[in-house]
Design a protein around this motif. Structure first.
Motif, PDB file in Angstrom:
ATOM      1  N   LEU A   1       7.360  -6.454  34.074  1.00  0.00           N
ATOM      2  CA  LEU A   1       6.415  -5.868  33.116  1.00  0.00           C
ATOM      3  C   LEU A   1       5.369  -5.043  33.854  1.00  0.00           C
ATOM      4  N   ASP A   2       4.952  -3.950  33.227  1.00  0.00           N
ATOM      5  CA  ASP A   2       3.978  -3.053  33.843  1.00  0.00           C
ATOM      6  C   ASP A   2       2.575  -3.639  33.840  1.00  0.00           C
ATOM      7  N   PRO A   3       1.851  -3.480  34.955  1.00  0.00           N
ATOM      8  CA  PRO A   3       0.436  -3.856  34.981  1.00  0.00           C
ATOM      9  C   PRO A   3      -0.380  -2.912  34.104  1.00  0.00           C
ATOM     10  N   MET A   4      -1.587  -3.321  33.759  1.00  0.00           N
ATOM     11  CA  MET A   4      -2.495  -2.502  32.960  1.00  0.00           C
ATOM     12  C   MET A   4      -3.679  -2.091  33.829  1.00  0.00           C
ATOM     13  N   ASN A   5      -4.080  -0.834  33.734  1.00  0.00           N
ATOM     14  CA  ASN A   5      -5.216  -0.302  34.480  1.00  0.00           C
ATOM     15  C   ASN A   5      -5.945   0.690  33.583  1.00  0.00           C
TER      16      ASN A   5
END
Length: 144
Positions: A128-132
């Protein structure tokens, strides 16, 4: 009438929060001693409730599809690359979020009619993609 939500266990006092932020800023300033600071670094990152709720929904839904029991979010500190591509954020501190969870594996034993669920230890979920890209905050007077 609906009961109010329970008070979370992880709450801290405003005074302690202020002290943590002061300690962080002092540590950052100490690490820059002898180096010319180009610009004031971020000392807070802001995400809207809508963005956080959307991310939580994303990681729960896609984590389950990937076979994970999502159990939390790990917050990492980072620093943007010091290049033109990152504009005003270049070289500044950031915070990014990574979902954590346990991979759930269903193993059906031949002599048993039910599935045994085995869970590994909780770790970052790589699929899953990290959030920034929250908004860099510089609270004017450390009002919490």
């Amino acid at each position: 009438m609906k009961n109010p939500p329970a008070k979370p266990n992880q709450l801290i006092t405003k005074e302690f929060a202020k002290q943590l932020n002061i300690n962080y800023n002092n540590k950052k300033a100490a690490s820059l001693t002898g180096k010319a600071a180009k610009k004031e670094d971020a000392n807070a990152i802001w995400y809207s409730l809508e963005a956080l709720e959307s991310y939580i929904d994303y990681i729960k839904t896609h984590g389950a599809k990937d076979g994970y029991n999502v159990d939390g979010i790990r917050f990492y500190f980072g620093v943007y690359p010091d290049d033109e591509k990152h504009g005003e954020k270049a070289g500044l501190t950031t915070l990014f979020l990574v979902p954590t969870g346990k991979k759930v594996e269903n193993n059906t034993a031949k002599i048993q009619s039910f599935a045994l669920v085995q869970e590994a230890s909780s770790s970052d979920i790589q699929s899953l993609d990290p959030m920034n890209y929250g908004n860099i905050g510089r609270p004017p007077s450390l009002l919490y």
